[in-house]
Design a protein around this motif. Structure first.
Motif, short mmCIF file in Angstrom:
data_model
loop_
_atom_site.label_atom_id
_atom_site.label_comp_id
_atom_site.label_asym_id
_atom_site.label_seq_id
_atom_site.Cartn_x
_atom_site.Cartn_y
_atom_site.Cartn_z
N GLN A 17 0.84 -1.21 0.00
CA GLN A 17 0.00 0.00 0.00
C GLN A 17 0.87 1.26 0.00
N ILE A 18 1.96 1.21 0.79
CA ILE A 18 2.86 2.37 0.85
C ILE A 18 3.43 2.66 -0.55
N ARG A 19 3.78 1.62 -1.28
CA ARG A 19 4.39 1.84 -2.60
C ARG A 19 3.41 2.52 -3.57
N LEU A 20 2.13 2.43 -3.27
CA LEU A 20 1.13 3.10 -4.11
C LEU A 20 0.77 4.49 -3.61
N CYS A 21 1.34 4.89 -2.47
CA CYS A 21 0.96 6.16 -1.84
C CYS A 21 1.42 7.35 -2.69
N ARG A 22 0.50 8.30 -2.85
CA ARG A 22 0.82 9.53 -3.58
C ARG A 22 0.35 10.77 -2.80
N ILE A 23 0.25 10.64 -1.48
CA ILE A 23 -0.27 11.73 -0.65
C ILE A 23 0.51 13.02 -0.88
N CYS A 24 1.84 12.92 -0.93
CA CYS A 24 2.65 14.15 -1.02
C CYS A 24 2.57 14.79 -2.40
N ARG A 25 2.04 14.09 -3.37
CA ARG A 25 1.79 14.69 -4.68
C ARG A 25 0.36 15.23 -4.76
N THR A 82 1.03 8.96 8.82
CA THR A 82 0.13 8.11 8.03
C THR A 82 0.48 6.64 8.14
N TRP A 83 1.76 6.34 8.07
CA TRP A 83 2.15 4.95 7.84
C TRP A 83 2.88 4.27 8.98
N ARG A 84 3.57 5.05 9.82
CA ARG A 84 4.55 4.39 10.69
C ARG A 84 3.90 3.50 11.77
N PRO A 140 12.50 14.59 6.12
CA PRO A 140 11.44 13.67 5.66
C PRO A 140 10.10 14.39 5.56
N ARG A 141 9.29 14.00 4.60
CA ARG A 141 7.97 14.61 4.43
C ARG A 141 7.14 14.41 5.70
N ARG A 142 6.47 15.50 6.12
CA ARG A 142 5.71 15.45 7.38
C ARG A 142 4.45 14.61 7.24
N GLU A 143 4.03 14.33 6.03
CA GLU A 143 2.83 13.52 5.84
C GLU A 143 3.07 12.04 6.16
N CYS A 144 4.34 11.62 6.08
CA CYS A 144 4.61 10.18 5.96
C CYS A 144 4.47 9.41 7.27
N ALA A 145 5.24 9.79 8.28
CA ALA A 145 5.22 9.00 9.52
C ALA A 145 3.83 8.97 10.17
N GLY A 170 10.63 9.00 6.27
CA GLY A 170 9.89 9.41 5.08
C GLY A 170 10.28 8.45 3.97
N PHE A 171 9.29 7.90 3.29
CA PHE A 171 9.61 6.84 2.32
C PHE A 171 10.03 7.36 0.96
N CYS A 172 9.74 8.63 0.69
CA CYS A 172 10.08 9.19 -0.63
C CYS A 172 11.19 10.24 -0.50
N PHE A 173 12.00 10.35 -1.53
CA PHE A 173 13.00 11.42 -1.59
C PHE A 173 12.27 12.76 -1.48
N GLU A 204 7.63 12.70 -8.96
CA GLU A 204 6.75 11.56 -8.73
C GLU A 204 7.22 10.80 -7.48
N PRO A 205 6.32 10.52 -6.54
CA PRO A 205 6.74 9.75 -5.36
C PRO A 205 7.28 8.38 -5.75
N ARG A 206 8.32 7.96 -5.03
CA ARG A 206 8.83 6.60 -5.18
C ARG A 206 9.14 6.05 -3.79
N PRO A 207 8.13 5.55 -3.10
CA PRO A 207 8.36 5.09 -1.73
C PRO A 207 9.34 3.92 -1.69
N VAL A 208 10.28 4.00 -0.76
CA VAL A 208 11.29 2.95 -0.58
C VAL A 208 11.17 2.43 0.84
S1 SF4 Z 1 6.63 10.42 1.49
FE1 SF4 Z 1 5.24 8.96 2.48
S2 SF4 Z 1 3.24 10.03 2.60
FE2 SF4 Z 1 4.50 11.09 1.03
S3 SF4 Z 1 3.96 10.14 -0.93
FE3 SF4 Z 1 5.79 9.08 -0.14
S4 SF4 Z 1 4.94 7.31 0.98
FE4 SF4 Z 1 3.25 8.79 0.71
#
Ligand code: SF4
Length: 207
Positions: free
Chosen positions: A10-18, A113-115, A106-111, A91-94, A29-33
């Motif tokens: 699900q995280i790999r499909l996340c595009r919240i920050c976009r 939401t997902w951690r 790290p993007r403030r949206e990430c932890a 944060g999963f994305c650069f 483009e988000p690329r969650p790692v």
């Molecule tokens: S940084 Fe986290 S919350 Fe933002 S798009 Fe990537 S996976 Fe989603």
């Protein structure tokens, strides 16, 4: 209990920050790692991917990763074995870079939401390597000091706390921190031997 690999999918499909950022959208483009695991007893909590990790999709696939593996005393094969290590940055994305070419935090949206759900899905984790102040704030909570240096200087007390998972605070292995490492020789002489010993307890040579 949720399957951590399903959450990682699900995280790999996340595009919240976009698509729904808190402030400025991610400029690419988000690329969650992320590397989740049902069996890893050690979790590496880093900061966020840099440019090379973003390009390759492989966490710590850069000079910082080389230094981290040296600190831990593990091979690349061991490091990238998800049965042995979960790799879950704050944060999963650069996050992009600032005007001086330094990586943004790290993007403030990430932890938020997902951690928590991902950590809850990995109750087998016994030790978290909390790399950098962002990871230390999340994993230490109220026990986090005001600075990374204080956390790492207090590493024995932090490590000996009766928590599960236990936490070992580390500086980021970036080459930008070479000066910090020189100014704090205890890190190499006192902390690293314990880190390497712990890795061999969790990852025996014949495993
Ligand atoms: S940084 Fe986290 S919350 Fe933002 S798009 Fe990537 S996976 Fe989603």
């Amino acid at each position: 209990m949720d399957d951590p690999n399903q959450i990682a999918d699900q995280i790999r499909l996340c595009r919240i920050c976009r698509d729904a950022p808190l402030k400025v959208p991610l400029p690419h483009e988000p690329r969650p790692v992320v590397v989740a695991s049902c069996t890893a007893r050690v979790l590496i909590a880093g900061q966020a991917p840099g440019t090379r990790v973003h390009a390759t999709g492989l966490p710590f696939n850069d000079r910082s990763g080389d230094r981290l593996r040296d600190w831990m005393g593990v091979s690349r094969d061991e490091f990238y074995d998800p049965a042995k290590f979960a790799i879950v940055p704050m944060g999963f994305c650069f996050p992009g870079q600032d005007a001086k070419g330094g990586d943004l935090p790290p993007r403030r949206e990430c932890a938020p939401t997902w951690r928590a759900p991902l950590m809850a899905a990995m109750p087998q984790v016994e030790l978290v390597l909390a790399i950098g102040l962002h990871a230390q704030r999340w994993h230490l909570g109220d026990a986090c000091a005001a600075s990374l240096t204080e956390n790492v200087q207090n590493w024995r007390a932090v490590f000996m706390r009766n928590t599960r998972p236990r936490i070992l605070p580390l500086p980021h292995p970036s080459w930008r921190n070479t000066g910090w490492l020189k100014r704090h020789p205890f890190f190499e002489t006192e902390l690293l031997p314990v880190l390497r010993r712990e890795m061999r307890l969790f990852i025996p040579d014949n495993s």
